[in-house]
Each structure stands twice: as C-alpha cells, then as structure tokens.
Design a protein around this motif. Structure first.
Motif, PDB file in Angstrom:
ATOM      1  N   LYS A 100      -7.354   0.381  -9.909  1.00 24.69           N
ATOM      2  CA  LYS A 100      -6.693   0.889 -11.122  1.00 24.69           C
ATOM      3  C   LYS A 100      -5.505   1.799 -10.782  1.00 24.69           C
ATOM      4  CE  LYS A 100     -10.830   0.595 -14.035  1.00 24.69           C
ATOM      5  NZ  LYS A 100     -11.679  -0.096 -13.044  1.00 24.69           N
ATOM      6  N   THR A 101      -4.675   1.335  -9.873  1.00 27.75           N
ATOM      7  CA  THR A 101      -3.487   2.096  -9.478  1.00 27.75           C
ATOM      8  C   THR A 101      -2.312   1.744 -10.388  1.00 27.75           C
ATOM      9  OG1 THR A 101      -2.562   0.416  -7.999  1.00 27.75           O
ATOM     10  CG2 THR A 101      -4.242   1.877  -7.077  1.00 27.75           C
ATOM     11  N   GLY A 102      -1.276   2.562 -10.334  1.00 27.03           N
ATOM     12  CA  GLY A 102       0.001   2.120 -10.858  1.00 27.03           C
ATOM     13  C   GLY A 102       0.568   1.077  -9.907  1.00 27.03           C
ATOM     14  N   MET A 103       1.499   0.270 -10.373  1.00 24.54           N
ATOM     15  CA  MET A 103       2.055  -0.756  -9.492  1.00 24.54           C
ATOM     16  C   MET A 103       3.434  -1.182  -9.954  1.00 24.54           C
ATOM     17  SD  MET A 103       2.134  -3.799 -11.374  1.00 24.54           S
ATOM     18  CE  MET A 103       1.920  -5.184 -10.279  1.00 24.54           C
ATOM     19  N   TRP A 112       8.952  -5.875 -11.973  1.00 26.37           N
ATOM     20  CA  TRP A 112       7.933  -5.657 -13.000  1.00 26.37           C
ATOM     21  C   TRP A 112       7.236  -4.336 -12.698  1.00 26.37           C
ATOM     22  CZ3 TRP A 112       9.340 -10.452 -11.489  1.00 26.37           C
ATOM     23  CH2 TRP A 112       9.481 -11.441 -12.467  1.00 26.37           C
ATOM     24  N   ARG A 113       7.134  -3.450 -13.685  1.00 27.54           N
ATOM     25  CA  ARG A 113       6.468  -2.159 -13.501  1.00 27.54           C
ATOM     26  C   ARG A 113       5.234  -2.092 -14.398  1.00 27.54           C
ATOM     27  NH1 ARG A 113       9.564   1.119 -10.430  1.00 27.54           N
ATOM     28  NH2 ARG A 113      11.797   0.654 -10.320  1.00 27.54           N
ATOM     29  N   LEU A 126       9.555 -10.136  -2.981  1.00 28.22           N
ATOM     30  CA  LEU A 126      10.149  -9.334  -1.911  1.00 28.22           C
ATOM     31  C   LEU A 126       9.294  -8.140  -1.504  1.00 28.22           C
ATOM     32  CD1 LEU A 126      13.823  -9.230  -3.235  1.00 28.22           C
ATOM     33  CD2 LEU A 126      12.884 -10.743  -1.474  1.00 28.22           C
ATOM     34  N   LYS A 127       8.676  -7.483  -2.487  1.00 28.11           N
ATOM     35  CA  LYS A 127       7.991  -6.220  -2.192  1.00 28.11           C
ATOM     36  C   LYS A 127       6.958  -5.932  -3.265  1.00 28.11           C
ATOM     37  CE  LYS A 127      10.000  -2.166  -2.876  1.00 28.11           C
ATOM     38  NZ  LYS A 127      10.814  -0.939  -2.777  1.00 28.11           N
ATOM     39  N   PHE A 128       5.862  -5.275  -2.846  1.00 30.54           N
ATOM     40  CA  PHE A 128       4.834  -4.825  -3.790  1.00 30.54           C
ATOM     41  C   PHE A 128       4.659  -3.329  -3.613  1.00 30.54           C
ATOM     42  CE2 PHE A 128       0.744  -4.052  -5.662  1.00 30.54           C
ATOM     43  CZ  PHE A 128       0.601  -5.020  -6.650  1.00 30.54           C
ATOM     44  N   GLY A 129       4.504  -2.605  -4.716  1.00 33.03           N
ATOM     45  CA  GLY A 129       4.325  -1.163  -4.635  1.00 33.03           C
ATOM     46  C   GLY A 129       3.099  -0.692  -5.394  1.00 33.03           C
ATOM     47  N   PHE A 130       2.374   0.252  -4.796  1.00 33.41           N
ATOM     48  CA  PHE A 130       1.258   0.931  -5.456  1.00 33.41           C
ATOM     49  C   PHE A 130       1.680   2.369  -5.745  1.00 33.41           C
ATOM     50  CE2 PHE A 130      -0.689  -2.221  -2.674  1.00 33.41           C
ATOM     51  CZ  PHE A 130      -1.716  -2.764  -3.434  1.00 33.41           C
ATOM     52  N   HIS A 131       1.342   2.872  -6.930  1.00 35.17           N
ATOM     53  CA  HIS A 131       1.608   4.275  -7.265  1.00 35.17           C
ATOM     54  C   HIS A 131       0.286   4.996  -7.495  1.00 35.17           C
ATOM     55  CE1 HIS A 131       3.637   7.813  -8.808  1.00 35.17           C
ATOM     56  NE2 HIS A 131       2.753   7.826  -9.784  1.00 35.17           N
ATOM     57  N   PHE A 132       0.201   6.240  -7.000  1.00 37.20           N
ATOM     58  CA  PHE A 132      -1.055   6.993  -7.049  1.00 37.20           C
ATOM     59  C   PHE A 132      -0.845   8.390  -7.620  1.00 37.20           C
ATOM     60  CE2 PHE A 132      -1.091   4.084  -3.486  1.00 37.20           C
ATOM     61  CZ  PHE A 132      -2.291   3.413  -3.637  1.00 37.20           C
ATOM     62  N   GLU A 133      -1.837   8.838  -8.379  1.00 33.06           N
ATOM     63  CA  GLU A 133      -1.911  10.239  -8.787  1.00 33.06           C
ATOM     64  C   GLU A 133      -2.829  11.016  -7.846  1.00 33.06           C
ATOM     65  OE1 GLU A 133      -0.070  11.364 -11.138  1.00 33.06           O
ATOM     66  OE2 GLU A 133       0.626   9.455 -11.970  1.00 33.06           O
ATOM     67  N   ILE A 161       2.662   3.564  -1.978  1.00 30.44           N
ATOM     68  CA  ILE A 161       2.613   2.698  -0.802  1.00 30.44           C
ATOM     69  C   ILE A 161       3.489   1.498  -1.118  1.00 30.44           C
ATOM     70  CG2 ILE A 161       1.209   1.223   0.687  1.00 30.44           C
ATOM     71  CD1 ILE A 161      -1.204   2.979   0.022  1.00 30.44           C
ATOM     72  N   GLU A 162       4.378   1.149  -0.192  1.00 29.82           N
ATOM     73  CA  GLU A 162       5.226  -0.023  -0.364  1.00 29.82           C
ATOM     74  C   GLU A 162       4.831  -1.075   0.666  1.00 29.82           C
ATOM     75  OE1 GLU A 162       9.373   0.999  -0.589  1.00 29.82           O
ATOM     76  OE2 GLU A 162       9.048   1.978  -2.525  1.00 29.82           O
ATOM     77  N   VAL A 163       4.756  -2.322   0.222  1.00 28.94           N
ATOM     78  CA  VAL A 163       4.267  -3.413   1.063  1.00 28.94           C
ATOM     79  C   VAL A 163       5.332  -4.501   1.158  1.00 28.94           C
ATOM     80  CG1 VAL A 163       2.416  -5.070   1.445  1.00 28.94           C
ATOM     81  CG2 VAL A 163       1.928  -2.926   0.226  1.00 28.94           C
ATOM     82  N   ASN A 164       5.688  -4.836   2.390  1.00 26.07           N
ATOM     83  CA  ASN A 164       6.601  -5.948   2.669  1.00 26.07           C
ATOM     84  C   ASN A 164       5.915  -6.953   3.579  1.00 26.07           C
ATOM     85  OD1 ASN A 164       8.683  -3.504   2.200  1.00 26.07           O
ATOM     86  ND2 ASN A 164       9.730  -5.424   1.784  1.00 26.07           N
ATOM     87  N   ALA A 165       6.548  -8.102   3.754  1.00 29.47           N
ATOM     88  CA  ALA A 165       6.027  -9.096   4.687  1.00 29.47           C
ATOM     89  C   ALA A 165       6.001  -8.518   6.103  1.00 29.47           C
ATOM     90  CB  ALA A 165       6.890 -10.352   4.644  1.00 29.47           C
ATOM     91  N   THR A 166       5.142  -9.055   6.924  1.00 28.19           N
ATOM     92  CA  THR A 166       4.992  -8.582   8.302  1.00 28.19           C
ATOM     93  C   THR A 166       6.330  -8.565   9.032  1.00 28.19           C
ATOM     94  OG1 THR A 166       2.808  -9.594   8.329  1.00 28.19           O
ATOM     95  CG2 THR A 166       3.730  -8.950  10.449  1.00 28.19           C
TER      96      THR A 166
END
Length: 243
Positions: A100-103, A112-113, A126-133, A161-166
């Motif tokens: 249940k994170t922000g993303m 898309w937010r 291209l990229k996935f992001g997780f947002h945390f409180e 946290i930002e996620v990119n391809a290896t």
C-alpha cells in the motif's frame, strides 16, 4: 585537470526549491559553455519536464532522462532507450499493492501517479517509483526488491525508491555520451544530491555533492558544494571549471 563536460542533476541540484535555475547558475553555465565545455542535464525526470530547462539554458548537447533509461539530443532526437520488461512492471505493481505504498510509473509517453493504466501491454516502460511515509516500510521494500529482483535501485529523495532495468543508471548513460563526444570520464565533472547520482559522481573525474545531499552521496563525492537554494552548482563550476 581540464574539465570538458559537466553533467548536472536537476531536482535538488541545478534547480532550487521553486524548480527554477538561479541567475548565478545560469551565468556559470553560460561561461563554461563559452569555454567550450559540454553541459549535460542528467535527471530522473521524463524528457517532457527536462527539455524545457535545457531550452531555457540554451544547451546544445545531450540530455539523460529517467535515470539513464533514455538519452536525447537537446533538439529532441532520441539517441538511446533502455526499458523495463512487462513482467517486472507487473511484479512491481503487485509489490506496491501488497505494501500500500504511493507509486508512479513512467512510460515513454507519460507518467502515471498513484494510478495504473487499464492495459500495461503495448507501452514501453522506463521507470517505476515507490513513495513512502514510513522509513521502516521503505527499508523493508528495498530489501525485498534487492533480494528478489535483478533491477537497478536508487532514489531521488529519502522518501522514495526508484527502479530501472538492470544496469541502467546515470553513469552508464554518461559513459555512452562521453564515447560519442570523445571525452574521457576523468575530464568530466558531475553534481547531484541523491542515490540516483552516486554512480555518476563516482565515475567522474570530479564528483560533486550538494550541501543538501543525502549523507551517502556526500561520502561518495570528491567535494561538497553549496546548497541547491544557494547556487551550489555555480560554486562548483566556478571552482573546478572556470579559468
């Protein structure tokens, strides 16, 4: 050492808290370019929010966007693109739902937010992001990602946290640009403030951390400049580049 290329992160580095480039930063960049120094923006942002800043600065080199997932010329020509596989995107979305994170999720077309497109197929990611409180949850998700996936992990703020391809990061993209320009990495100065900047800071001849940078970024840098709200980029350019 003669610096031939400067690569600058945007948020927390080149831009102040109002998302503007200070007049002092503009002047330092202008003087560096007048000396023949290439100036590259290197950001986690999408090209749509990077190019207007490049245009404002009248840059004429390359842009690294999405943490290195894309390389563009300043006139809008795509040079290189590295995407995340569809299966990985589906699994990252499942992890977001589990905790249940922000993303946010970035395709070649848009961002898309806190929403997921009806269909993931047919898009290039291209990229996935997780947002945390919650810092504890952030660290838990980081460990889970590190343990279960071979993906590039970083952040652009302590709350995400930002996620990119290896293997996709700003340093790898910068190396590609340097090869195109015939510039050695030892003749490059980089500046940044977050984990997505560490590898390019370590790769460069002179790696600069901002005063407002995360502590691990400062530890990786050759020198710490002023705050992003106090034209720290200009301070670094004046010290290491301008003659």
């Amino acid at each position: 050492m003669s610096i031939k290329l400067i690569a600058l992160d945007m948020d927390g580095t080149l831009l102040n808290s109002e998302n503007q480039v200070s007049e002092r930063n503009k002047e330092a960049i202008k003087k560096a370019r007048a000396q023949g120094v290439e100036v590259v923006l290197s950001t986690g942002r999408h090209i749509s929010t990077c190019k207007p800043i490049a245009d404002e600065l009248e840059l004429s080199s390359y842009l690294i966007t999405g943490n290195g997932s894309e390389i563009w010329t300043t006139d809008g020509q795509l040079v290189d693109r590295q995407t995340i596989g569809l299966q990985e995107i589906k699994e990252l979305i499942a992890l977001h739902k589990k905790h249940k994170t922000g993303m946010w999720i970035t395709s070649t077309e848009r961002i898309w937010r806190n929403e997921i497109p009806e269909s993931l197929e047919g898009l290039l990611w291209l990229k996935f992001g997780f947002h945390f409180e919650d810092e504890v949850l952030r660290d838990e998700v980081w460990k889970e990602l590190e343990h279960n996936y071979q993906l590039e992990l970083s952040n652009s703020s302590p709350t995400n946290i930002e996620v990119n391809a290896t293997g996709i990061n700003k340093a790898a993209a910068l190396e590609k640009i340097c090869l195109r320009l015939g510039i050695a990495l030892k003749d490059v100065m980089t500046a940044g403030d977050s984990l997505n900047d560490i590898k390019m800071i370590q790769a460069a001849g002179i790696g600069i951390a901002m005063e407002n940078a995360q502590e691990s970024v400062k530890a990786a840098a050759d020198w710490v400049t002023g705050h992003h709200n106090d034209s720290g980029v200009a301070t670094a350019i004046e010290k290491w580049v301008l003659q």
